[in-house]
Design a protein around this motif. Structure first.
Motif, mmCIF file in Angstrom:
data_model
loop_
_atom_site.group_PDB
_atom_site.id
_atom_site.type_symbol
_atom_site.label_atom_id
_atom_site.label_comp_id
_atom_site.label_asym_id
_atom_site.label_seq_id
_atom_site.Cartn_x
_atom_site.Cartn_y
_atom_site.Cartn_z
ATOM 1 N N ARG A 1 -4.532 18.769 -1.760
ATOM 2 C CA ARG A 1 -4.534 17.920 -0.952
ATOM 3 C C ARG A 1 -3.712 18.524 0.132
ATOM 4 O O ARG A 1 -2.616 18.818 0.245
ATOM 5 N N HIS B 1 -5.295 8.980 -5.773
ATOM 6 C CA HIS B 1 -5.826 7.654 -5.635
ATOM 7 C C HIS B 1 -4.769 6.925 -5.809
ATOM 8 O O HIS B 1 -4.417 5.676 -5.177
ATOM 9 N N ARG C 1 -2.035 6.967 -3.425
ATOM 10 C CA ARG C 1 -2.333 6.457 -2.017
ATOM 11 C C ARG C 1 -2.701 5.063 -2.109
ATOM 12 O O ARG C 1 -2.628 4.401 -0.980
ATOM 13 N N HIS C 2 -2.549 4.303 -3.156
ATOM 14 C CA HIS C 2 -2.576 2.742 -3.291
ATOM 15 C C HIS C 2 -1.196 2.167 -3.867
ATOM 16 O O HIS C 2 -1.235 1.110 -4.153
ATOM 17 N N PHE D 1 3.515 5.047 -1.206
ATOM 18 C CA PHE D 1 2.772 5.419 -0.148
ATOM 19 C C PHE D 1 2.605 4.503 0.975
ATOM 20 O O PHE D 1 2.587 4.972 2.124
ATOM 21 N N TRP E 1 3.938 5.879 4.402
ATOM 22 C CA TRP E 1 2.660 5.888 5.591
ATOM 23 C C TRP E 1 2.879 4.997 6.488
ATOM 24 O O TRP E 1 2.830 5.277 7.836
#
Length: 98
Positions: free
Chosen positions: A4, A63, A66-67, A71, A75
């Motif tokens: 990524r 994934h 990111r959940h 994060f 973020w």
């Protein structure tokens, strides 16, 4: 392996804040299940542009990250500092010297 790459562009006055956030969270991200590698790069011509480069075991691990609460926390603080929309690429590593 899943790679990524994320391009982040910040308000020049907010670079220090971003680096503080990154330095405070990098070991947590590196130790997140499925993360195998994380580095931060800075553009040579535009010192307010950074790139994160990370390796993940697979898309599901990214994934999950990111959940995650980690994060969301990182973020939420980071996106306040942007001066342009972030860009992200998900790529498969095809060849390595190692």
């Amino acid at each position: 392996m899943f790679v990524r790459i994320v391009k982040l562009s910040f308000e020049p006055s907010k670079i220090g804040e971003f680096l503080d956030i990154f330095n405070a969270s990098k070991s947590l991200i590196r130790n997140f299940e499925g993360c195998e590698f994380l580095e931060l790069y800075r553009d040579k011509e535009h010192n307010n542009v950074f790139f994160t480069y990370s390796y993940w075991k697979d898309e599901q691990h990214l994934h999950n990250y990111r959940h995650s609460d980690l994060f969301i926390e990182v973020w939420t603080e980071t996106k306040k500092l942007f001066n342009n929309k972030p860009e992200a690429w998900s790529v498969d590593k095809l060849e390595s010297l190692a």
